[in-house]
Design an enzyme around this catalytic site. Structure first.
Site, short mmCIF file in Angstrom:
data_model
loop_
_atom_site.label_atom_id
_atom_site.label_comp_id
_atom_site.label_asym_id
_atom_site.label_seq_id
_atom_site.Cartn_x
_atom_site.Cartn_y
_atom_site.Cartn_z
N SER A 160 2.25 -13.80 4.59
CA SER A 160 2.66 -14.58 3.45
C SER A 160 2.55 -16.11 3.35
O SER A 160 2.44 -16.53 4.33
CB SER A 160 4.39 -14.34 3.24
N HIS A 161 2.49 -16.72 2.27
CA HIS A 161 2.22 -18.10 2.47
C HIS A 161 3.38 -18.89 2.77
O HIS A 161 3.75 -20.18 3.15
CB HIS A 161 1.92 -18.55 0.87
N SER A 162 4.69 -18.26 2.83
CA SER A 162 6.08 -18.68 3.08
C SER A 162 6.38 -17.99 4.37
O SER A 162 6.65 -16.90 4.33
CB SER A 162 6.96 -18.46 2.02
N ASP A 186 0.70 -11.34 0.66
CA ASP A 186 1.40 -11.65 -0.91
C ASP A 186 0.33 -12.11 -1.87
O ASP A 186 0.48 -11.81 -3.11
CB ASP A 186 2.52 -12.79 -0.62
#
Length: 129
Positions: A8-10, A66
């Site tokens: 995920s980017h987070s 994601d």
């Protein structure tokens, strides 16, 4: 047991999905690869590679992601693996949360990578209105 990598980017999202998935299947081998090394939003090929290696087994690894660039970086990470490991790591385009939970549960039931991929794909059914 098939390993699972969540990209995920987070980092918070990846860790949160890992936490929820482990609540459903505490024995699952799951690694979160979210965010960049300096804790910014984004993805990092080296974090993904380390995550793959941390859950790798001869049974294989499923990567869930994601956004499109997460997939691209996962593909690059796979290229850095030894050739004999590359063909045992598969990226699955599916709903990240639902896919992670299905993968976690099914991996602990000793399903093979193909069975798990098929089950994950079935989570992409249309939602009821």
């Amino acid at each position: 047991m098939v390993g699972i990598v969540l990209v995920s980017h987070s980092n918070k999202i990846a860790e949160g999905i890992k936490e929820v998935s482990l609540q459903m299947a505490s024995q699952a081998k799951i690694a979160a690869a979210g965010g960049t090394r300096d804790e910014r939003i984004g993805t990092d090929v080296n974090k993904i590679l380390e995550a793959i290696q941390s859950v790798y087994s001869e049974d294989g690894v499923i990567i869930l992601f994601d956004l499109g660039s997460s997939c691209m970086n996962a593909e690059m990470a796979i290229e850095f693996l030894d050739p004999d490991k590359q063909n045992k790591v598969e990226i699955v385009d599916a709903a990240l949360v639902e896919g992670a939970i299905v993968a976690a549960v099914e991996s602990t039931l000793n399903k093979n990578i193909t069975e798990i991929k098929n089950s994950i794909k079935s989570t992409n059914l249309p939602k009821r209105a």
